[in-house]
Design a protein around this motif. Structure first.
Motif, short mmCIF file in Angstrom:
data_model
loop_
_atom_site.label_atom_id
_atom_site.label_comp_id
_atom_site.label_asym_id
_atom_site.label_seq_id
_atom_site.Cartn_x
_atom_site.Cartn_y
_atom_site.Cartn_z
N HIS B 72 -24.94 6.02 0.58
CA HIS B 72 -25.98 5.37 0.41
C HIS B 72 -25.91 4.30 -0.83
O HIS B 72 -27.07 4.07 -0.96
CB HIS B 72 -27.09 6.10 0.45
CG HIS B 72 -27.17 7.26 -0.99
ND1 HIS B 72 -27.13 8.42 -0.41
CD2 HIS B 72 -28.49 7.57 -1.40
CE1 HIS B 72 -27.30 8.90 -1.61
NE2 HIS B 72 -28.17 8.11 -2.26
N ARG B 73 -24.90 4.98 -2.31
CA ARG B 73 -25.34 4.00 -3.67
C ARG B 73 -24.06 2.57 -3.32
O ARG B 73 -24.82 1.96 -3.23
CB ARG B 73 -24.93 4.91 -4.18
CG ARG B 73 -25.78 6.49 -4.68
CD ARG B 73 -26.36 6.82 -5.82
NE ARG B 73 -26.75 8.09 -5.72
CZ ARG B 73 -28.64 7.77 -5.74
NH1 ARG B 73 -28.76 6.38 -6.08
NH2 ARG B 73 -28.69 8.97 -6.03
N ALA B 75 -23.85 1.28 -0.45
CA ALA B 75 -25.38 0.04 -0.01
C ALA B 75 -26.41 -0.19 -0.61
O ALA B 75 -26.27 -1.23 -0.14
CB ALA B 75 -25.82 1.45 1.34
N ARG B 76 -25.91 0.47 -1.44
CA ARG B 76 -27.34 -0.12 -2.20
C ARG B 76 -27.20 -1.04 -3.20
O ARG B 76 -28.02 -1.93 -3.72
CB ARG B 76 -28.50 0.60 -2.79
CG ARG B 76 -29.42 1.23 -2.40
CD ARG B 76 -30.42 2.34 -3.20
NE ARG B 76 -30.97 3.35 -2.15
CZ ARG B 76 -32.33 3.99 -2.94
NH1 ARG B 76 -31.97 3.91 -3.89
NH2 ARG B 76 -32.46 4.23 -1.71
N SER B 104 -34.84 0.17 1.87
CA SER B 104 -34.12 1.18 1.27
C SER B 104 -35.04 1.28 -0.10
O SER B 104 -34.48 2.26 -0.66
CB SER B 104 -32.33 0.78 1.28
OG SER B 104 -32.56 -0.17 0.56
N GLN B 158 -31.52 -6.52 4.96
CA GLN B 158 -30.95 -5.74 4.04
C GLN B 158 -30.26 -6.19 2.10
O GLN B 158 -30.01 -4.93 1.40
CB GLN B 158 -29.74 -4.54 4.22
CG GLN B 158 -29.11 -3.53 3.46
CD GLN B 158 -27.57 -2.76 4.24
OE1 GLN B 158 -27.35 -3.37 5.53
NE2 GLN B 158 -27.15 -1.88 3.28
#
Ligand SMILES: Nc1ncnc2c1ncn2[C@@H]1O[C@H](COP(=O)(O)OP(=O)(O)OP(=O)(O)O)[C@@H](O)[C@H]1O
Ligand SMILES: [Mg+2]
Lengths: 373, 248
Positions: B72-73, B75-76, B104, B158
């Protein structure tokens, strides 16, 4: 299957009417038609329903098979009962059972803070939440899922019972904490005060319902469903699913704690038999029967199953366990969404299905426009 | 805009080396096609870059090292991907799918509120992927191709700056493929795009540059023409492109 998520949004008016109707039923109709004994039973059932509301969020929406809610129910119940026992005994005195077993000269240190009513009240909710937070943090970070999570929850419930039974001198052992006389200065033998306890329980249930409803309809609620259905996918969108699940788990634990706390004045006892492996499973059965992913299904299921248990075990002692098991199997096999799906299904048959006849897609429009920058 | 720089990327599963010391440079704004026979290690390479499998070596997006970070990091940081089998949240509506993808960065408090209306970025993405009319339909009811578009739309909201698409046109009709190809071209104006694809016809029409993977290694790299002319590529891959044409 949309009926399982039931994310349709009733208008504000309908919601307001729904809550008003619920309040009318709980605060006006039930006290009018039920005698003291029945009303008190209903208070007990509504406590179980409060646990169910939390399970509906964590399991129905979050996919967390919380088979150990008895632990949190018990933590809340014991926190409340400890305070009430101390209050019954009077300042500086030890509770009756400690004097009876006579092994202790003074109150154990971990009983002492519960003399303070504010501490005890806060603990009924915060203690279960704290335990759930620590447990959930470890479990969800390590991506323990499905059956393993369920087994772990059960093991915790079993461990708690073993502890309570083993420490008879300080916990009351198998008997639990019984014979509770007063509730913050009010005599529980008085039917008027019993009725007040019922009203407190009913009010708390409505508040929890409102909280869960808001959570389910918020963006968090949508995210929770997404995590339930495709946890990995959510991760790739930049969320940490562990935190999403943890929130639902902790909220459900707090609700179970409050339920346990109110169970004590309503029923007058908390004991290992009420919080162990079997009661933990029964909580989940009620929710499954009612409809785990709906708002009201868990409440209806919990009350119905508890009521059936009382009614049937009076008449046919010994067969209730089998009946309950059979009910669970039938619902899971034929109505996996619970009894609430019947209503959704009936409603769905009346509405006309939406079928898109247009072939949609990027081809439908020039590509020169619309790409966000 | 940032590009993707991969050096000595290696992934092994219990001794089997699926990606073997790959070096790869995808400059900012490129539309790179990653091709290779089944089992070449294409998906595994994307898995490594997005943090799904452990890898050694280095994969940098701009100046930022991606390896060793949580999924998820990564992705961010603006790295988005799709999957070989389209994965959308079937029990949520198209709108909810996109709204979640857009969110997110939302605060905890923001998450506890209800969504009101359609956020602007979501509306724009809906327009782009042509699903405005299906806004409130459950994603599970979409056709296969529409699900793949929804996934691309999710990457757009996103705000992924590097898009890694695993066979985005598999199972699509010719018209759908063309629409998707145009869409990818649009997207690559402002973002860096890597597409894994088996469809040679699609590749010829839309690829800017191509990298060929074979048995975990880079076999060839260049423009479509250069790669097609490469003898080794013809042997392992393009040689039987007519038989694999359109294979999903
Ligand atoms: N989790 C895993 N464990 C063991 N082996 C794996 C794993 N994932 C992939 N592999 C193996 O690694 C190799 C590369 O697989 P990969 O999925 O990256 O191929 P691919 O190029 O994407 O192929 P395809 O075109 O069929 O999608 C294959 O031989 C595959 O069997
Ligand atoms: Mg692959």
């Amino acid at each position: 299957m949309s009926v399982l998520t039931g994310l349709g949004r009733p208008s504000r008016l309908r919601t307001g009417l729904g809550f008003a109707g619920g309040a009318l039923l709980l605060f006006a109709v039930a006290p009018a038609v039920l005698d003291d004994f029945r009303l008190n039973l209903l208070a007990k059932y509504l406590c179980l329903a409060m646990v169910a509301v939390g399970i509906g969020l964590a399991w129905g929406r979050g996919g967390l098979l919380t088979l150990g809610q008895g632990v949190f129910f018990g933590l809340g119940g014991y926190a409340m009962a400890m305070h009430l026992k101390l209050a019954d005994a009077g300042p500086g005195q030890m509770p009756d059972f400690m004097q009876l077993y006579g092994q202790l000269d003074e109150l154990p240190w971990w009983w002492k803070p519960f003399e303070n009513p504010a501490f005890a009240l806060a603990a009924t909710v915060l203690l279960p939440m704290a335990v759930a937070f620590v447990l959930g943090w470890v479990v969800f970070r390590r991506r323990v899922r499905g059956a393993y999570f369920a087994i772990l929850s059960q093991a915790l419930a079993a461990a708690m019972v073993i502890f309570l039974v083993g420490q008879q001198g300080t916990t009351g052992g198998t008997n639990g904490l019984t014979d509770i006389q007063g509730f913050f200065g009010y005599d529980l033998a008085d039917p008027v005060n019993k009725e007040t306890v019922y009203f407190v329980v009913a009010a708390c249930l409505l508040v929890l319902l409102a909280i869960v409803r808001q959570l389910m309809q918020s963006r968090y609620g949508e995210l929770l469903v997404a995590v339930r259905d495709a946890e990995e996918r959510v991760r790739f969108l930049g969320y940490d699913p562990a935190k999403v699940k943890l929130t639902a788990y902790v909220v459900a634990a707090g609700m179970a704690g409050l339920a346990g706390a109110l169970f004590v004045p309503a029923v007058g006892i908390i004991s290992p038999a009420l919080i162990g492996v079997v009661p933990s499973i029964e909580f989940v059965i009620g929710v499954a029967v009612g409809g785990r992913a709906t708002l009201l299904g868990p409440i209806a299921g919990a009350v119905a199953v508890a009521w059936a248990k009382t009614a049937l075990s009076e008449r046919f002692p010994g067969t209730w366990t089998y009946l309950q098991g059979a009910l669970f199997v039938v619902v899971v096999a034929f109505l996996p969404g619970g009894l609430a799906t019947i209503f959704a299904w009936l409603r769905g048959r009346r509405a006309t299905p939406r079928v898109s006849t247009v072939v949609d897609g990027p081809a439908a429009r020039p590509v020169e426009e619309g790409v966000p920058s | 805009m940032s590009g993707l720089t991969i050096r000595g990327l290696t992934v092994s599963f219990d001794g089997f080396v699926a990606v073997d010391g790959v070096d790869l440079d995808v400059p900012p704004g490129d539309l790179r096609f990653l091709i290779g026979p089944n089992g070449a290690g294409k998906t595994t390479l994307v898995d490594a870059v997005t943090g799904l499998v452990k890898a050694t070596g280095s994969a940098r997006f701009g100046e930022t090292e991606l390896l060793g970070r949580e999924v998820h990091r990564i992705a961010r940081l603006g790295v988005g991907r799709t999957f070989q089998t389209a994965t959308v949240f079937e029990e949520l509506s198209v709108l909810q799918n996109l709204d979640i993808a857009a969110g997110s960065g939302r605060s905890a408090l923001g998450l506890l509120r209800r969504r009101r209306g359609v956020p602007d970025d979501v509306a724009r993405a809906l327009e782009t992927i042509g699903l405005t009319g299906r806004l409130d339909d459950l994603a599970g009811t979409l056709a296969h191709g529409q699900k793949q578009w929804l996934e691309i739309g999710m990457l757009l909201v996103q705000d992924a700056r590097l898009l890694l698409l695993d066979e985005p046109v598999a199972g699509m009709s010719h018209e759908e493929r063309d629409a998707t190809g145009e869409l990818l071209h649009q997207i690559a104006l402002e973002r860096t795009v890597v597409v894994i694809e088996h469809d040679m016809d699609f590749l010829r029409r839309y690829a800017r540059t191509v990298t060929v993977l074979h048995a975990g290694k880079v076999l060839s790299e260049g423009t479509v023409a250069e790669v097609q002319a490469d003898q080794r590529v013809q042997e392992v891959y393009l040689g039987h492109s007519t038989s694999t044409e359109g294979a999903a």
